[in-house]
Design a protein around this motif. Structure first.
Motif, short mmCIF file in Angstrom:
data_model
loop_
_atom_site.label_atom_id
_atom_site.label_comp_id
_atom_site.label_asym_id
_atom_site.label_seq_id
_atom_site.Cartn_x
_atom_site.Cartn_y
_atom_site.Cartn_z
N PRO A 155 23.32 25.18 110.10
CA PRO A 155 24.55 26.15 109.88
C PRO A 155 24.08 27.43 110.02
CG PRO A 155 24.56 24.34 108.41
CD PRO A 155 22.93 24.09 108.94
N LEU A 157 24.99 30.86 108.69
CA LEU A 157 26.18 31.52 108.21
C LEU A 157 25.76 32.96 107.76
CD1 LEU A 157 26.64 28.54 105.42
CD2 LEU A 157 27.83 28.97 107.49
N THR A 161 29.04 33.49 100.83
CA THR A 161 30.18 32.41 100.26
C THR A 161 30.83 32.58 99.08
OG1 THR A 161 28.20 30.75 101.19
CG2 THR A 161 29.97 29.90 99.29
N GLU A 163 33.77 30.74 98.29
CA GLU A 163 34.58 29.43 97.92
C GLU A 163 34.00 28.47 97.92
OE1 GLU A 163 37.25 28.30 96.92
OE2 GLU A 163 37.90 30.26 96.07
N SER A 164 34.06 27.57 96.85
CA SER A 164 33.36 26.38 96.92
C SER A 164 33.86 25.27 97.93
CB SER A 164 33.55 25.73 95.59
OG SER A 164 34.66 25.55 95.19
N ARG A 165 35.00 25.81 98.59
CA ARG A 165 35.52 24.51 99.53
C ARG A 165 35.10 24.77 100.93
NH1 ARG A 165 41.61 25.74 98.97
NH2 ARG A 165 40.67 27.93 99.05
N ASP A 166 34.39 25.93 101.06
CA ASP A 166 33.82 26.03 102.62
C ASP A 166 32.50 25.43 102.67
OD1 ASP A 166 35.72 28.00 102.73
OD2 ASP A 166 34.66 29.65 102.51
N VAL A 167 32.76 23.89 102.74
CA VAL A 167 31.24 23.22 102.49
C VAL A 167 31.04 22.67 104.06
CG1 VAL A 167 31.57 22.67 100.17
CG2 VAL A 167 32.73 21.11 102.09
N ASN A 168 32.22 22.39 104.92
CA ASN A 168 31.74 21.61 106.10
C ASN A 168 31.37 22.75 107.22
OD1 ASN A 168 32.22 19.22 105.03
ND2 ASN A 168 34.32 19.43 105.10
N ASN A 169 30.10 22.96 107.22
CA ASN A 169 29.73 24.10 108.40
C ASN A 169 28.80 23.31 109.46
OD1 ASN A 169 30.76 26.44 106.81
ND2 ASN A 169 29.28 25.73 105.33
N GLU A 649 22.65 17.17 102.37
CA GLU A 649 23.48 18.21 103.12
C GLU A 649 24.30 17.52 104.09
OE1 GLU A 649 23.31 21.59 102.89
OE2 GLU A 649 24.69 21.84 104.80
N SER A 651 25.42 14.48 103.59
CA SER A 651 26.58 13.53 103.10
C SER A 651 27.67 14.54 102.44
CB SER A 651 25.87 12.56 101.82
OG SER A 651 25.25 13.46 100.93
N LEU A 652 27.27 15.92 102.12
CA LEU A 652 28.37 16.58 101.61
C LEU A 652 28.92 17.63 102.59
CD1 LEU A 652 26.22 17.70 98.74
CD2 LEU A 652 28.15 16.37 98.45
N ASN A 653 28.17 17.91 103.90
CA ASN A 653 28.77 18.76 104.66
C ASN A 653 28.85 17.89 105.90
OD1 ASN A 653 28.86 20.55 106.91
ND2 ASN A 653 27.13 21.59 106.53
N SER A 654 30.46 17.33 106.15
CA SER A 654 30.67 16.42 107.12
C SER A 654 30.45 17.00 108.59
CB SER A 654 31.97 16.05 106.81
OG SER A 654 33.00 16.89 106.88
N LEU B 722 28.51 29.56 91.70
CA LEU B 722 29.77 29.67 92.43
C LEU B 722 31.11 29.42 91.98
CD1 LEU B 722 30.86 30.25 95.53
CD2 LEU B 722 30.36 27.85 95.86
N PRO B 769 26.99 21.11 99.52
CA PRO B 769 25.77 21.37 100.32
C PRO B 769 25.24 22.55 100.43
CG PRO B 769 27.90 21.58 101.66
CD PRO B 769 28.32 20.90 100.31
N ILE B 772 25.74 26.47 101.80
CA ILE B 772 26.50 27.53 101.52
C ILE B 772 25.83 28.30 100.29
CG2 ILE B 772 28.45 25.94 101.92
CD1 ILE B 772 29.12 26.04 98.69
N ASN B 824 33.11 13.45 101.02
CA ASN B 824 32.10 12.53 101.65
C ASN B 824 31.06 11.71 100.90
OD1 ASN B 824 33.30 14.19 103.51
ND2 ASN B 824 31.95 15.48 103.48
#
Lengths: 663, 1086
Positions: A155, A157, A161, A163-169, A649, A651-654, B722, B769, B772, B824
């Motif tokens: 990724p 970037l 960062t 927001e903790s929601r922006d995980v899927n990069n 990474e 498993s958490l970043n789809s 964060l 992940p 970030i 996930n």
């Protein structure tokens, strides 16, 4: 009744109104990003935050310089455990160290992104702002360079960062990342200060970025992008460093690394262009020591001398690649071990033993921060040296036009220094002492309490050669002779003298040893000798005659020297292919353990075949006790050119996929 | 009033009394009866009720009247509330009646000598001679396990029979029998659905109380404590003397906890301290003295076994060290070696003194008490001291106004090294390693006599002299806890009570650590000691909590059958905490101890602070129809500063219904069933156990981050956390069905509950992940379910005049499972930080569909046997090609440990790890028996847990692992040798790779049955103590942890090296053993 109820309700309402105010607490112990980056000071603190991300254990504190560089044709991880380890090429995508490195690099990138996004917030001197911006931009580019060279598509970037929601990069293609890195470095080079303004190689300087641009260009010209047009850029960037005249080679190779251990900056030659500054012994409020050289260095469990694990095994391949008289060999690779792995008594290794040595480039005895810590030290890590720039220049130039005079000149400069010769004076060859072997006869009676005795080398037409002999504390025999200086100019075999010869009218301390003829004597009482030497072969001499009582100890050991001639300057008629190979070998000899070898092998496309050659070499030559070290070369596969994308990474970043080599 | 006048007139007329004489009495009567009739439910009415008995007796002199007498009266319960439907019978005659709705009755009896028998379901029958009483006031006492027992619930009280939620009362009488310093230590196994397990046996070790299973993966699972109405999330429960606790109620289901809204999800423990009672002053003195001893010593190899083992492990060294100078193994046969456990553990004293003075009159009640407790640990130089005092004052100002204040102060000190801590990530860094590893003899056959001079012995093993460590390592926690509560109650307009309370708790602790040159962290002999020299640190921290609660309650009976009880309120609370401290290395003068740290090199300066506030509105309505159908609805709105403004408020409703079948006509015929009730409840509760500002991102400049430019170190600003502005409440929804049954006039009672609770939007310190730029962030993600069954059975087995036997049994079955994790994520792996080799090997797995934690590792298959090898050259064994191996094929020898190759690829490696154990018990519970025989009483309490597994890491190191020259557990004598080919223990040196430590070999069944508490008392008969004005004197002996039946091989299966962590339970390595405590005490009352 109603009144009371009403008044209570009113009370509650009033409370409710002030509720929001009541609940609006403020943190008292930390700052939030929105309220930071307001002053020049805060920008500098944030920049330090970007720099410090390179010093973590997962980055240059330990893993990158050592764990990820061991397992090449110059270094292996000298530890026999079976656990998966990156240096053994038996890891999976769940390898925690790789995950740590990934996290640490991205943490640094995010810090840089935050700093860059807020760079214009404070009111401050614009020139200073530009410098901070340039350094942050470069550091981010460098971290992406490390990521893309080691993980492939990752990724990209470039914004903070929040927001903790922006995980899927999703991953960006390598090409895009290389371009970003290249372009960011290009911008950064015009923002930062020069080395001279910085006054040390710690803050990134303009020429250091130019050198890094050369490195990035060469990488882009090789695997995996194979963009050969980049050779032109590489040459240009390297040349611009040379033309800047900011940097030159330090005449003493070893001094460069002793300086790093002693935390000294060489601002005369400025050969070190960028280094990571580790600091102190972790006994300060700020704990900023590094561990990589403690792991690599010669094993010692004594903290006075400097605790070290001795895990950095130097390959026989590296040891043997040095020509006779090359001073780099016995500095980069330790010629000694410490007796019993403790204390300061050095036991020299037989010169014929090329396979059981460890890294000696950074020696804890050179450290000046005392007391020495058993785990952390202040030794700085070299990120870019001028010698590297010269070799990169030669490499790019040779790939473009073949061996030109300027390319050969660049390599020659490096080689002359290696042999201790003046850098600007052409030198065809050196004739040096290449080996001293011990005769089997004699060699008895040496004091077990004197571990090392001097070796003098005389005659043979040359000068400068010196050596040192190790004496066993159990057998009283000389066990090995190391050449501390191979000298030059030897036309015939010189005479090797082990120990000190008896001298008239000389004061000797008690316990010291001298020889006369073939006999070794021990001084029994301190005092001054007469003109009569001891010659007896039993008992103690009469002090009235010899001045002091000499006790007969045994028969002197004899060393036999071998000399060899090594070519220094490259033949002007060298072929492009031969020159390429010379440069490739020279890079290893010059830059070993400085973190460039693995990537060099990969970009040249010879990573796997070279390591498989090591398997053959290790199988044939490794001593039994170190046989386990074959393992990485047996395990290694094509896929190890890259690290796996960490499982966490994935498993958490789809949006992220494993790189193709590891699928 | 009219009724009263009628009664009065009637009585006066009948008795021909002079009105004047009666003046005083009438006045009294007016007061008491008006309170009885109209003041019910508005405060302490029992005061006046007892007065009437006293006052009535004297003026109404006996009159001989041998003719039919009309008797009027009233039947009330022990609280003075009227009892309707009580059967009243003249003994030996046929005339009788039942009491009316207001408890009144009238009956004409044959003469003044007539005896009336009063009986009522759930109450003790009573026979009273009519005598001269014309206005009889009869108080019926409920029989044990009384339905009318008043239970404390959130913001109020309720009769047991009217309870709609799942609330358990802890029997303080039983708890008081246990010789422990805090109620927590005695709570385990007492209450269905509540587990209380201690980390280990260290005095002052924390006890993890979990109600109905863990809700949260990464956050605190401990319940909310409400101490005298003051809600606190993490109080120091050691600060409360159990002798001062009047009652403990545990709220388990959503209906009862929802009134605590945001903080009720983990259950609520309500603690009420004792208050003074009206009457003469009572002095109570309780003192006990006892001792503690180590429950269990690990059997170690003796000298002979040790040398034999060494000769297999390292024959060359053994020959030169032990079998030199013509000595043979047999020479060691009778050598007495040394076992350091004897030096480290000793029997240690345990003392406690408690003195209280309480009493009061109808306006003022007071209780003053103080206690001193000294508990020396069984491990050298460790222990716990507490000095504590409490004052409670309750004042009735007038008919409407009551005020009170209650203050407790405790000074506590916990000291001594902690074996479970201090390992520094190395197995040999823990204290007990050095104790067990110490070899029983040195070279030659002499055992060392002076352990002090054997430092080198431990250093060879990478350990440190544990005796010196225990003696010199200074670890001290000094706490001062001050808590004070005050209340004002104002009753008005008959049915209303307004209550305002304020409370403040201050918890100050000082943590001191000092490592002098005789400790592993300060000695020049160790790596850390070399780096740091003599070092020390001190950290002061303080947390101040305050609360203000304002409630208005309403209680009224409408008509005959409708009882309404409601409460509403507004509360505010806040907390602020701060800590600061300093540490230093290379302290020059170690004699000065902590005071000398200023002379050393300063290392870290700590300074932190934080705060949070909470505001809430609450309300609850109870409606009871004929006491048969009971409805409860509650609601709470909580606003917490821990969340961003848009998510600050959350709402927690609940509802419950109870149906008392036993009051239905169709049940009345069933004489055996004295009570039957079905309860249903559903509701949602919350949890805000997250750091105070988790919603904000953080920039900090920690001491771990900095950069040195040109050898000038500067601080670095890093984005350390964060934030998540969307963070909101974690919500637990719980449904509960309960059944309460009583038989034989409540001699047997059974309570059963089935529940399911689902916690969603977990406040999870979730993995994110790395790309970030962060590794974790708080998110509302993940879901956990707990469901279970709880049974409680209380019986009065025998009840005779001189002998009684009561039993209480409870059992609970809880099953928890993960329903969802981070985005996930299907599994979450957790490592156990005890040893560097396994620092990257996960031991615990939380997987969707399975419990929060299970053990993961290799399946142990015994040992490689000769049959697994080819012997191509005699004596040279090569493992057969088809037999799976780990590591290097040629290195495996017969007798080596063997693991299962699950995927069948021929190599045992990380891919072959699987689930090897489950730390969650199938069921847990307890059994208490109380006996009294004449003046003797005996209390015996058993606790059990079945099906829980424990990983006994001690066995990894002390059954063939660890260092070469270390001693082993005696169990390892039965290891594989060519003469003893078995599958139990591998051969000496055959332990396999270090990172294969986690295997099913060391997973053990941790089921246990403990005779946890036993207490035998003798009450000295009154006639002997009357002379010294005593009213009560009891001599007793109490024992805690008397016996444990278990197959577990370690000290105690109740163990958790990593504390309360839901993700890392049941880990045993070098923990402080549990002590058996035996005390002898005397309790007297004046």
């Amino acid at each position: 009744m109603k009144k009371i109820v009403n008044s209570i309700l009113v009370l509650i309402c009033i409370s409710a109104i002030s509720c929001e105010k009541f609940l609006d607490t403020k943190p008292t112990d930390f700052a939030v990003p929105e309220q930071y980056y307001n002053t020049e000071q805060q920008l500098n603190e944030a920049l330090a935050g970007v720099y410090t991300s390179l010093t973590t254990t997962g980055n240059y504190g330990l893993y990158i310089p050592f764990f990820y560089e061991a397992g090449t044709d110059e270094m292996y991880y000298r530890l026999s455990t079976l656990s998966p380890h990156p240096a053994y090429y038996n890891i999976s995508s769940s390898e925690p160290r790789i995950n740590t490195t990934w996290n640490d690099l991205y943490a640094g990138i995010n810090r840089a992104n935050n700093l860059l996004a807020n760079i214009n917030k404070p009111t401050m001197d614009d020139r200073k702002r530009k410098v901070i911006e340039g350094e942050a931009l470069f550091l981010r580019a460098y971290m992406y360079y490390y990521l893309v060279t080691n993980f492939g598509d990752v990724p990209l970037l470039l914004r903070p960062t929040t927001e903790s929601r922006d995980v899927n990069n999703p991953a960006a293609p390598s090409k895009t990342i290389y371009d970003q890195v290249y372009n960011d470095m290009k911008i950064a080079k015009d923002l930062v200060n020069t080395y001279t303004v910085n006054g040390s190689p710690v803050h990134i300087s303009k020429t250091a970025i130019l050198g890094m641009l050369a490195r990035v260009s060469l990488k882009m010209a090789g695997e995996p992008l194979m963009d050969v047009s980049k050779f032109t850029d590489a040459r240009a960037w390297a040349d611009s460093v040379i033309q800047s005249n900011e940097h030159s080679l330090n005449p003493s190779y070893r001094q460069i690394f002793s300086n790093q251990s002693a935390d000294v900056f060489d601002n005369t030659f400025k050969e070190m262009m960028w280094e990571i500054d580790f600091y102190g012994n972790n006994n300060d409020a700020l704990k900023l020591g590094g561990r990589w050289s403690v792991y690599m260095g010669v094993r010692n469990t004594d903290k006075q001398v400097g605790y070290a694990y001795g895990y950095g095994g130097a390959t026989g391949n590296l040891y043997k690649s040095y020509d006779a008289g090359d001073l780099r060999r016995d500095w980069a690779i330790s010629p000694f071990n410490y007796r019993g792995n403790a204390g300061d008594i050095k036991v020299y290794i037989l010169p014929t033993d090329a396979y059981s040595r460890v890294v000696g480039k950074w020696r804890r005895e050179d450290e000046t921060v005392l007391p020495r810590n058993t785990e952390f030290n202040p030794t700085n890590y070299p990120m870019l040296r001028y010698a590297d720039v010269l070799l990169m220049y030669a490499e790019a130039d040779n790939e473009l036009v073949g061996p030109s005079a300027s390319a050969i000149g660049a390599v020659n400069a490096v080689r002359r220094r290696a042999f201790g010769l003046p850098i600007n004076v052409p030198a065809t060859s050196v004739s040096a002492v290449s080996l001293i072997t011990l005769a089997t006869a004699g060699n008895t009676g040496y004091s077990k309490t004197i571990p090392n005795i001097p070796v003098t080398i005389s005659g043979g037409g040359g000068t400068g050669a010196t050596g040192i002999a190790s004496v066993s504390n159990t057998t009283g025999k000389v066990t090995a002779i190391s050449i501390t200086n191979p000298g030059n100019g030897y036309t015939s075999v010189p005479t090797v003298t082990i120990g000190s010869t008896w001298q008239a009218n000389t004061n000797y301390p008690v316990g010291s040893q001298v020889f006369n003829g073939n006999n070794v004597y021990t001084v029994m009482t301190a005092g001054t000798t007469t003109a009569t030497p001891p010659t007896h072969t039993t008992g103690t001499s009469n002090a009235a005659i010899t001045g002091i009582p000499f006790q007969y100890a045994g028969i002197k050991a004899t060393g036999i020297a071998t000399i060899a001639t090594s070519l220094v300057d490259i033949d002007a008629g060298v072929s492009a292919m031969a020159f390429r190979n010379i440069i490739r070998q020279e890079r290893m000899r010059e830059l070993c353990f400085e973190g460039v070898r693995k990537n060099d092998l990969i970009r040249w496309g010879i990573f796997l075949p070279r390591l498989k050659e090591m398997e053959v070499d290790f199988t044939a030559n490794m001593p039994t006790s170190l046989r386990y070290a074959i393992r990485p070369y047996t395990n290694v596969e094509e896929k190890h050119k890259l690290f796996p994308i960490p499982l966490l990474e994935l498993s958490l970043n789809s949006a992220m996929q494993q790189n193709p080599l590891w699928q | 009033m009219k009724k009263f006048k009628h009664v009065l007139n009637c009585t006066l007329a009948h008795l021909n009394f002079k009105y004047l004489i009666m003046c005083k009495l009438i006045f009294l009567l007016v007061i008491t009866l008006s309170i009885q009739t109209f003041g019910l439910g508005f405060g302490p009415t029992e005061i006046s009720l007892s007065l009437i008995d006293v006052s009535l007796k004297e003026p109404f002199k006996a009159i001989d009247a041998p003719f039919a007498v009309p008797v009027r009266g009233k039947v009330v319960d022990e609280e003075g509330l009227p009892l309707a439907g009580v059967s009243i019978q003249e003994k030996g005659k046929s005339n009788g009646t039942t009491s009316k709705e207001d408890g009144s009755f009238s009956l004409t009896v044959s003469d003044v000598n007539a005896v009336l028998a009063f009986s009522f379901v759930g109450y003790l029958s009573q026979e009273i001679k009519v005598g001269n009483q014309v206005l009889m006031l009869v108080t019926l006492q409920p029989i044990s396990n009384k339905l009318n027992e008043v239970i404390v619930i959130g913001y109020g009280t309720v009769k047991k029979k009217d309870l709609t939620g799942a609330v358990a009362s802890v029997k303080m009488a039983d708890i008081e029998r246990a010789p422990v310093k805090s109620f927590e230590e005695a709570l385990g196994g007492r209450v269905a659905g509540v587990t209380a397990t201690s980390d280990d046996g260290q005095p002052g070790a924390s006890v993890n109380i979990v109600i109905r299973g863990n809700n949260s993966l990464t956050q605190d699972n401990s319940p909310l404590y409400v101490i005298d109405g003051f809600p606190l999330e993490n109080p120091n429960n050691n600060a409360i003397n159990p002798a001062e606790i009047a009652s403990i109620e545990i709220l388990k289901d959503a209906s009862s906890t929802a009134i605590y809204g945001a903080r009720g999800a983990n259950g609520v423990v309500l603690i009420t301290t004792k208050k003074g009672k009206e009457g003469k002053s009572v002095i109570n003195y309780n003192s006990y003295y006892g001792f503690q001893q180590n429950n269990r010593k690990m059997p170690l190899m003796n000298a002979y076994e040790y040398v034999k083992f060494q000769s297999e492990r390292d024959p060359v060294n053994t020959d030169s060290t032990y079998l030199n100078n013509g000595r043979t193994l047999e020479d060691y046969r009778n050598v007495k070696g040394i076992d350091l456990q004897d030096s480290l553990f000793s029997t240690s004293p345990f003392r406690s003194q408690f003195l209280s003075l309480s009493g009061g009159n109808k306006d003022t009640k007071y209780s003053i008490s103080g206690s001193i407790l000294n508990q020396d640990g069984i491990l050298t130089n460790s222990g716990y001291d507490r000095y504590q005092g409490r004052v409670r004052l309750d004042q009735r100002v007038n008919d409407h106004l009551n005020v009170g204040i209650n203050t407790n102060y405790s000074h506590m000190q916990q000291y001594g090294t902690s074996p479970a801590l201090g390992g520094n990530g190395f197995y040999y860094g823990n204290l007990l390693y050095s104790v067990w590893a110490f070899r029983p003899i040195k070279s030659g056959i002499a055992a060392p006599t002076d352990v002090d001079s054997e430092d080198e012995e431990f250093l060879v093993l990478n350990g440190f002299n544990p005796i010196k460590t225990a003696r010199n390592e200074m670890r001290r926690n000094i706490s001062d806890v001050l808590s004070t509560n005050a209340y004002i109650d104002y009753t008005f307009a008959k049915y209303f009570t307004a209550r305002v309370t304020g409370g403040f708790t201050s918890n100050k602790t000082r943590r001191e650590e000092f490592n002098n040159s005789q400790t592993p962290r300060g000695s020049p002999l160790t790596k850390t000691g070399q780096d740091n020299g003599v070092s020390g640190s001190v950290i002061h921290s303080s947390i101040n909590n305050w609360v203000n609660e304002n409630t208005l309650s309403f209680n009224k009976k409408f008509g005959k059958f409708h009882q309404v009880n409601a409460v509403t309120g507004f509360t505010m609370s806040g907390s602020s905490g701060a800590s600061y401290g300093a540490s230093a290395n290379h302290i020059p003068n170690e004699e000065l101890g902590i005071s000398g740290i200023d002379e050393g090199i300063p290392i870290t300066i700590n300074s932190t602070s934080s705060n949070f506030t909470l505001a809430s509105f609450l309300g609850r309505v109870n409606y009871s129809f004929r006491s048969k159908y009971i409805f409860t609805a509650s609601f709470r709105a909580d606003g917490s500063s821990k969340f961003a403004p848009q998510n600050r408020w959350s709402y927690f409703p609940s509802g419950a219904i109870a149906w008392r079948l036993s009051d239905e006509d169709f049940m009345k015929g069933l004489r055996t069933i004295s009570n039957a009730k079905i309860r249903l409840s559903y509701g949602s509760t919350g949890n805000n156990r997250v750091s105070d500002f988790a919603y904000l991102s953080r920039i900090s400049l920690p001491s771990s981050a900095g950069y040195s430019y040109n050898n000038q170190p500067v601080n670095a600003a890093i984005l350390s956390e964060l934030g998540n502005v969307n963070l909101k409440w974690e919500t637990t929804e719980q449904a509960d069905i309960g059944l309460e049954l009583g038989f034989f006039k409540q001699r047997i009672t059974l309570e059963a509950d089935v529940y399911r609770k689902v916690t969603s939007n977990l406040l999870l310190n979730a993995a994110v992940p790395g790309s970030i730029g962060f590794n974790t962030a708080f998110k509302n993600i993940g879901k956990v379910q707990n469901q279970g069954i709880e049974l409680t059975l209380n019986t009065v087995n025998i009840k005779s005049k001189s002998f009684t036997w009561n039993s209480g049994f409870n059992i609970s079955f809880n099953r928890n499972k993960v329903l969802a994790l981070s985005d996930n994520e299907t599994t979450r792996l957790t490592t156990a930080p005890w040893n560097t080799y396994t620092s990257n090997v996960p031991l615990y797995v939380a997987e969707i569909g399975y419990p929060l934690a299970r053990f993961q590792g290799y399946l142990w298959e015994g040992n490689y046997q000769y049959a697994d090898f080819d012997e191509n050259t005699p004596g040279v064994y090569t493992i057969k090609a088809e037999v799976p191996h780990y590591g290097v094929r040629n290195n495996i020898r017969p007798g080596d440990i063997k693991f299962k190759d699950i995927n069948g690829d021929g190599v045992v490696n990380a891919d072959d790890r699987t689930i090897i154990g489950n730390p969650n018990p199938n069921y847990t519970g307890g059994l208490v028996n109380n006996f009294t025989y004449k003046d003797f009483d005996l209390n015996i309490f058993f606790q059990f847990s079945v099906g829980n597994e424990v990983i006994n890491i001690n066995r990894v190191i002390f059954e063939g692992g660890g260092n070469i020259n270390q001693n082993m557990f005696a169990t390892y004598i039965d290891r594989w040798t060519p003469e003893n080919q078995n599958n139990k223990y591998f051969r000496a040196g055959g332990q396999g790779p270090n990172d294969f430590s986690y295997s099913s070999r060391v997973i053990e069944d941790g089921s246990y049955l403990k005779l946890k508490t036993a207490s035998l008392g003798y009450n000295i008969p009154l006639k002997h103590i009357k002379r010294v004005k005593m009213t009560n004197a009891r001599l007793y002996v109490s024992v805690q942890n008397l016996l444990t039946w278990t197959n577990y091989q370690g000290f105690d299966p109740e163990v958790s090296k990593f504390g309360s962590s839901a993700l890392r339970p049941a880990f045993d390595y070098s923990v402080y053993p549990n002590a058996r405590t035996i005390t002898f005490g005397l309790n007297v009352q004046f």
